[in-house]
Design a protein around this motif. Sequence first.
Motif, mmCIF file in Angstrom:
data_model
loop_
_atom_site.group_PDB
_atom_site.id
_atom_site.type_symbol
_atom_site.label_atom_id
_atom_site.label_comp_id
_atom_site.label_asym_id
_atom_site.label_seq_id
_atom_site.Cartn_x
_atom_site.Cartn_y
_atom_site.Cartn_z
ATOM 1 N N ASP A 100 40.211 -35.425 23.769
ATOM 2 C CA ASP A 100 41.557 -35.991 23.495
ATOM 3 C C ASP A 100 42.024 -36.107 22.199
ATOM 4 O O ASP A 100 43.031 -35.838 21.668
ATOM 5 C CB ASP A 100 41.914 -36.980 24.394
ATOM 6 N N SER A 104 44.473 -33.799 19.992
ATOM 7 C CA SER A 104 45.927 -34.658 19.351
ATOM 8 C C SER A 104 45.876 -34.154 17.911
ATOM 9 O O SER A 104 46.932 -34.078 17.546
ATOM 10 C CB SER A 104 45.791 -36.280 19.587
ATOM 11 N N ARG A 105 44.723 -34.274 17.216
ATOM 12 C CA ARG A 105 44.743 -34.007 15.693
ATOM 13 C C ARG A 105 45.225 -32.480 15.687
ATOM 14 O O ARG A 105 45.685 -32.281 14.589
ATOM 15 C CB ARG A 105 43.413 -34.385 15.135
ATOM 16 N N ASP A 107 47.291 -30.630 17.441
ATOM 17 C CA ASP A 107 48.398 -30.400 17.770
ATOM 18 C C ASP A 107 49.317 -31.037 16.670
ATOM 19 O O ASP A 107 50.328 -30.730 16.366
ATOM 20 C CB ASP A 107 48.783 -31.235 18.867
ATOM 21 N N ARG A 108 48.811 -32.113 15.998
ATOM 22 C CA ARG A 108 49.717 -32.734 14.883
ATOM 23 C C ARG A 108 49.459 -32.183 13.659
ATOM 24 O O ARG A 108 49.905 -32.482 12.391
ATOM 25 C CB ARG A 108 49.365 -34.174 14.958
ATOM 26 N N GLU A 159 48.509 -43.022 19.393
ATOM 27 C CA GLU A 159 49.280 -41.876 19.637
ATOM 28 C C GLU A 159 48.607 -40.717 20.358
ATOM 29 O O GLU A 159 49.381 -39.831 20.857
ATOM 30 C CB GLU A 159 49.464 -41.276 18.114
ATOM 31 N N ALA A 160 47.215 -40.509 20.286
ATOM 32 C CA ALA A 160 46.608 -39.820 21.139
ATOM 33 C C ALA A 160 46.479 -39.987 22.483
ATOM 34 O O ALA A 160 45.966 -39.320 23.306
ATOM 35 C CB ALA A 160 45.239 -39.630 20.593
#
Length: 231
Positions: A100, A104-105, A107-108, A159-160
């Motif tokens: 996850d 997340s990293r 996607d950002r 945030e993730a």
Amino acid sequence: MHAQFETIHPFIDGNGRTGRALIHTVLRRADALRNTLIPISTVFAGDTDSYIAGLTGYRADPPELDEWVIGFAQAAEHAAGNALRLSEDIAALDVQVREDLVRSRRDRGLSPVVPRRDAVVLRILETLASDPVLTAESASTRLDVSPAGAHRALTELAEAGILGRAKEKGRLVCWTADRHLALVALTERSNRGGDDDTKDRKPRLGPAPPDLSKFGTAPSGHTVRRDGMGL
């Protein structure tokens, strides 16, 4: 020894807690346990009538030793089985939350997508099973990093979607690994439920059933089959 101690009942208060501690002391000294504890007391708490009946039978004349030993062994087996399944579920969850974080990293647009092995954010991930409730100060002390660095890593994990934020009157109090805590709650409910499925028979006392739907995917272990989405 547990039954003997509870029969003597030497203290005004704390006999139950001391008697339960003796269980783990004896198992450890007998080399039945080495690196963990099994939550036998939650099994007893789920069926106090049988537990008290067992102690009463032990104190009878003649004592019902076989019944007590068999009941105690069954409680230990049930608790140990759930503890093993909890360990397996947590190991699988640890893999999932790492994935996850990487997702997340990505996607950002963060670089590197996979953090360095010594990155604070990964070091915190590795401790979630043992420290599911954290503050920047506690993470800073445990990992020997700056409070600012710990805060940045905790914020990234929140945030993730890996950590939750617990607030009081609008003020951030701590970060919580809610999925890890949910697994522990499910295991305790399963221990307290005995041989019954907890969706049919609610455990006596213990934690409330966690809302697994908010986690996206449910654990696949025995704890969910006994205490799953049907609650």
